[in-house]
Design an enzyme around this catalytic site. Structure first.
Site, PDB file in Angstrom:
ATOM      1  N   TYR A  53       0.823  -1.212   0.000  1.00  0.00           N
ATOM      2  CA  TYR A  53       0.000   0.000   0.000  1.00  0.00           C
ATOM      3  C   TYR A  53       0.861   1.267   0.000  1.00  0.00           C
ATOM      4  CZ  TYR A  53      -3.624  -3.358   1.560  1.00  0.00           C
ATOM      5  OH  TYR A  53      -4.467  -4.441   1.685  1.00  0.00           O
ATOM      6  N   HIS A 116       0.693 -11.710   1.798  1.00  0.00           N
ATOM      7  CA  HIS A 116      -0.324 -10.954   1.054  1.00  0.00           C
ATOM      8  C   HIS A 116      -1.004 -11.808  -0.031  1.00  0.00           C
ATOM      9  CE1 HIS A 116      -1.338  -6.501   0.076  1.00  0.00           C
ATOM     10  NE2 HIS A 116      -2.367  -7.273  -0.144  1.00  0.00           N
TER      11      HIS A 116
HETATM   12  N1  NAP Z   1      -5.433  -8.884   1.627  1.00  0.00           N
HETATM   13  C1  NAP Z   1      -5.791  -8.354   0.482  1.00  0.00           C
HETATM   14  O1  NAP Z   1      -5.424  -8.832  -0.597  1.00  0.00           O
HETATM   15  C2  NAP Z   1      -6.665  -7.145   0.484  1.00  0.00           C
HETATM   16  C3  NAP Z   1      -7.248  -6.696  -0.699  1.00  0.00           C
HETATM   17  C4  NAP Z   1      -8.078  -5.574  -0.658  1.00  0.00           C
HETATM   18  C5  NAP Z   1      -8.302  -4.926   0.557  1.00  0.00           C
HETATM   19  N2  NAP Z   1      -7.689  -5.368   1.707  1.00  0.00           N
HETATM   20  C6  NAP Z   1      -7.911  -4.680   3.020  1.00  0.00           C
HETATM   21  O2  NAP Z   1      -9.305  -4.514   3.254  1.00  0.00           O
HETATM   22  C7  NAP Z   1      -9.602  -3.138   3.459  1.00  0.00           C
HETATM   23  C8  NAP Z   1     -11.027  -2.833   3.038  1.00  0.00           C
HETATM   24  O3  NAP Z   1     -11.236  -3.112   1.672  1.00  0.00           O
HETATM   25  P1  NAP Z   1     -11.612  -1.951   0.635  1.00  0.00           P
HETATM   26  O4  NAP Z   1     -10.726  -0.800   0.889  1.00  0.00           O
HETATM   27  O5  NAP Z   1     -11.669  -2.528  -0.709  1.00  0.00           O
HETATM   28  O6  NAP Z   1     -13.078  -1.629   0.959  1.00  0.00           O
HETATM   29  P2  NAP Z   1     -14.458  -1.417   1.500  1.00  0.00           P
HETATM   30  O7  NAP Z   1     -14.409  -1.103   2.951  1.00  0.00           O
HETATM   31  O8  NAP Z   1     -15.269  -2.532   0.997  1.00  0.00           O
HETATM   32  O9  NAP Z   1     -14.905  -0.082   0.694  1.00  0.00           O
HETATM   33  C9  NAP Z   1     -14.215   1.121   0.811  1.00  0.00           C
HETATM   34  C10 NAP Z   1     -14.924   2.150  -0.065  1.00  0.00           C
HETATM   35  O10 NAP Z   1     -16.201   2.474   0.473  1.00  0.00           O
HETATM   36  C11 NAP Z   1     -16.251   3.862   0.842  1.00  0.00           C
HETATM   37  N3  NAP Z   1     -16.923   3.923   2.148  1.00  0.00           N
HETATM   38  C12 NAP Z   1     -16.494   3.402   3.321  1.00  0.00           C
HETATM   39  N4  NAP Z   1     -17.391   3.624   4.292  1.00  0.00           N
HETATM   40  C13 NAP Z   1     -18.421   4.290   3.735  1.00  0.00           C
HETATM   41  C14 NAP Z   1     -19.645   4.795   4.238  1.00  0.00           C
HETATM   42  N5  NAP Z   1     -19.996   4.651   5.506  1.00  0.00           N
HETATM   43  N6  NAP Z   1     -20.482   5.457   3.381  1.00  0.00           N
HETATM   44  C15 NAP Z   1     -20.139   5.615   2.071  1.00  0.00           C
HETATM   45  N7  NAP Z   1     -18.988   5.151   1.543  1.00  0.00           N
HETATM   46  C16 NAP Z   1     -18.131   4.483   2.365  1.00  0.00           C
HETATM   47  C17 NAP Z   1     -14.824   4.342   0.891  1.00  0.00           C
HETATM   48  O11 NAP Z   1     -14.711   5.697   0.487  1.00  0.00           O
HETATM   49  P3  NAP Z   1     -14.014   6.841   1.405  1.00  0.00           P
HETATM   50  O12 NAP Z   1     -12.631   6.396   1.761  1.00  0.00           O
HETATM   51  O13 NAP Z   1     -14.018   8.025   0.474  1.00  0.00           O
HETATM   52  O14 NAP Z   1     -14.928   7.034   2.572  1.00  0.00           O
HETATM   53  C18 NAP Z   1     -14.147   3.437  -0.161  1.00  0.00           C
HETATM   54  O15 NAP Z   1     -14.350   3.963  -1.463  1.00  0.00           O
HETATM   55  C19 NAP Z   1      -8.500  -2.436   2.671  1.00  0.00           C
HETATM   56  O16 NAP Z   1      -8.338  -1.075   3.018  1.00  0.00           O
HETATM   57  C20 NAP Z   1      -7.291  -3.282   3.013  1.00  0.00           C
HETATM   58  O17 NAP Z   1      -6.797  -2.954   4.301  1.00  0.00           O
HETATM   59  C21 NAP Z   1      -6.892  -6.471   1.678  1.00  0.00           C
END
Ligand code: NAP
Length: 296
Positions: A53, A116
């Protein structure tokens, strides 16, 4: 959020992990310190990052500032990071790279260290290094991400220490029942990434209807659906008001009938970029993957 309302889940080595945390994928390093600081001030107890990241230094700075502002201690925060694909497969290289990650994070241990991705031909050797990192106390628990049934079984066949966690894509859009089942059978906790479908689910009409019914927001309904199944959830936002909103999911319950209705949204399809990863030990596949940070 009242942190006392937030449940913790016991991992297979006895360590407790908060059931909900903040992820910082796609949060630029220069915004990450502020984001993590805000999360800690708003009682978040779990922060999830990765070398990929490019924001571990921001997390380290945010941790320092947030702990000072909230008068909390390092041990109040469950810090997760992940091993970069390009550092996998070579024991010494991985350990040296992880030492640098600790420096960036400004800490001498992480609570959870994850592989990862299961890079073919490399993940078993990488796991050996993680086992020693765990034995040396630099990680209080170790685990994996994105392991399917076949690779998880292979890892279990070679491992001395079982992974505590498999962090996988999990939301109403993708349930991955086979991998969830093998994790449960082996006392490996499932941690959901992209629990909001990376934002895609927020405008879904069924979710909107249920949000109205439960006097909650769409994000809260979606997160509650996963929480209610005992899944650990990592969600991402850079907005303090959304952090508070996303954490307020422990004061209501979705009825069994509505849980089933949400289940019907399942498409069992990974995010588009997921299929671009070639699962490959061959340098071309891995390089493709590493070259495009947007793809994980
Ligand atoms: N291990 C892996 O391979 C892997 C892969 C992907 C992700 N991850 C981890 O999982 C975490 C979460 O996944 P993710 O980032 O894809 O997504 P997520 O939590 O499913 O979605 C995040 C998105 O939703 C928006 N959002 C969040 N809360 C909201 C709310 N209450 N109302 C409206 N919009 C909202 C955010 O925008 P804003 O930021 O503008 O609020 C962002 O665009 C990552 O940050 C990472 O740490 C791990």
């Amino acid at each position: 959020m009242n942190k006392n309302l937030q449940p913790q889940v016991k991992l297979n080595n006895g360590l407790l992990i908060p059931q909900l945390g903040l992820g910082v994928w796609k949060t630029p390093n220069d915004q990450t310190a502020q984001t993590v600081e805000q999360a800690i001030i708003n009682d978040y107890c779990l922060i999830d990052t990765a070398k990929q990241y490019g924001n571990e230094a921001g997390v380290g700075e945010g941790l320092k500032r947030g702990l000072a502002a909230a008068k909390r201690q390092r041990q109040d925060i469950f810090l997760t990071t992940k091993i970069f694909n390009g550092d996998q497969g070579d024991y010494d290289k991985l350990r040296a790279a992880f030492n640098q990650q600790l420096v960036a994070l400004g800490t001498d241990y992480v609570d959870l260290l994850l592989l990862h991705w299961p890079v073919n031909d490399k993940y078993n050797e990488s796991w050996r290094a993680l086992e020693d990192i765990y034995r040396d106390g630099q990680a209080k628990a170790i685990g994996v991400c994105n392991f399917n049934v076949e690779r998880l079984q292979d890892l279990l066949d070679h491992a001395t220490i079982k992974p505590a966690i498999n962090q996988i894509e999990f939301s109403p859009l993708i349930h991955q029942p086979e991998i969830v089942k093998i994790c449960q059978e082996n006392d490996i906790k499932v941690e959901a990434w992209s629990p909001l479908g990376n934002g895609r689910l927020l405008a879904n009409p069924l979710i909107a209807k249920l949000a109205e019914k439960y006097h909650k927001t769409p994000a809260q309904v979606i997160l509650r659906w996963a929480i209610q199944q005992g899944i650990i959830v990592i969600t991402k936002t850079t907005h303090a008001n959304r952090m508070v909103e996303n954490a307020a999911v422990f004061d209501f319950a979705i009825s069994p009938a509505d849980m089933e209705a949400i289940d019907q949204l399942d498409e069992e399809k990974h995010s588009i970029w997921y299929d671009k990863f070639k699962w490959s030990g061959n340098p071309d596949g891995v390089d493709d993957y590493i070259a495009d940070p947007d793809h994980f």
